[in-house]
Design a protein around this motif. Structure first.
Motif, PDB file in Angstrom:
ATOM      1  N   HIS A   1       0.858  -1.188   0.000  1.00 54.40           N
ATOM      2  CA  HIS A   1       0.000   0.000   0.000  1.00 54.40           C
ATOM      3  C   HIS A   1       0.896   1.241   0.000  1.00 54.40           C
ATOM      4  CE1 HIS A   1      -3.777   2.091   0.568  1.00 54.40           C
ATOM      5  NE2 HIS A   1      -3.148   2.876   1.428  1.00 54.40           N
TER       6      HIS A   1
ATOM      7  N   LYS B   1       1.024   5.609  -0.021  1.00 53.76           N
ATOM      8  CA  LYS B   1       0.370   6.911   0.171  1.00 53.76           C
ATOM      9  C   LYS B   1       1.377   8.002  -0.173  1.00 53.76           C
ATOM     10  CE  LYS B   1      -2.681   5.759   4.027  1.00 53.76           C
ATOM     11  NZ  LYS B   1      -3.020   6.100   5.420  1.00 53.76           N
TER      12      LYS B   1
ATOM     13  N   ARG C   1       1.455  12.244  -0.119  1.00 60.20           N
ATOM     14  CA  ARG C   1       0.753  13.474   0.265  1.00 60.20           C
ATOM     15  C   ARG C   1       1.706  14.650   0.122  1.00 60.20           C
ATOM     16  NH1 ARG C   1      -2.662  10.028   0.548  1.00 60.20           N
ATOM     17  NH2 ARG C   1      -3.962   9.409   2.283  1.00 60.20           N
TER      18      ARG C   1
ATOM     19  N   ASN D   1      -2.662  14.017  -3.270  1.00 62.28           N
ATOM     20  CA  ASN D   1      -3.215  13.076  -2.306  1.00 62.28           C
ATOM     21  C   ASN D   1      -3.463  11.773  -3.057  1.00 62.28           C
ATOM     22  OD1 ASN D   1      -4.372  11.847  -0.134  1.00 62.28           O
ATOM     23  ND2 ASN D   1      -6.183  13.147  -0.074  1.00 62.28           N
TER      24      ASN D   1
ATOM     25  N   GLU E   1      -3.251   7.464  -3.214  1.00 62.04           N
ATOM     26  CA  GLU E   1      -3.245   6.230  -2.432  1.00 62.04           C
ATOM     27  C   GLU E   1      -3.546   5.078  -3.368  1.00 62.04           C
ATOM     28  OE1 GLU E   1      -5.119   4.942   1.826  1.00 62.04           O
ATOM     29  OE2 GLU E   1      -5.169   7.062   1.262  1.00 62.04           O
TER      30      GLU E   1
END
Length: 129
Positions: free
Chosen positions: A96, A98, A100, A109, A111
């Motif tokens: 996973h 992410k 930002r 942003n 993901e």
């Protein structure tokens, strides 16, 4: 009257460059074009890097390559999305990611969960180490 005009010109010749120099020194420093936090989660562990672009720096292991890719894509992180046409083993070991931050004034942003490290490496590198 001619003498006072000459005096004014002398004062202006000395004062204007000093005022201009003071204005330059008081101007805020140029902010980075990109400031991103990148986090990768895999097998219960999290790794986090910080990336700045222009100048290319941060805790990212290769900020130059990551920023170059971001600049080439215009900061389009959607290009990092999972695509089943990428040649990788069909083993489920999810990664996973992410991301930002801001890139050239545009908030980012992002993901995504990749089926395994091979997909993450092939689709997200070098932005995601």
């Amino acid at each position: 009257m001619h003498a006072s005009l000459t005096a004014i010109r002398r004062v202006a010749a000395v004062a204007l460059p000093a005022v201009a120099a003071a204005a330059l020194l008081a101007a805020p420093a140029h902010a980075q074009a990109g400031e991103l936090s990148i986090t990768k989660y895999h097998q219960g562990a999290a790794q986090r890097w910080f990336l700045t672009c222009d100048p290319d720096d941060g805790s990212h292991p290769d900020p130059g390559a990551a920023c170059d890719m971001l600049r080439r894509s215009g900061g389009d992180l959607e290009r990092l999305r999972f695509r089943p046409d990428v040649a990788c083993p069909r083993i489920y070991d999810p990664v996973h990611v992410k991301i930002r931050g801001v890139f050239y004034g545009e908030p980012k942003n992002f993901e995504e969960t990749y089926p395994n490290p091979c997909f993450a490496d092939n689709l997200a590198a070098p932005i995601v180490p």
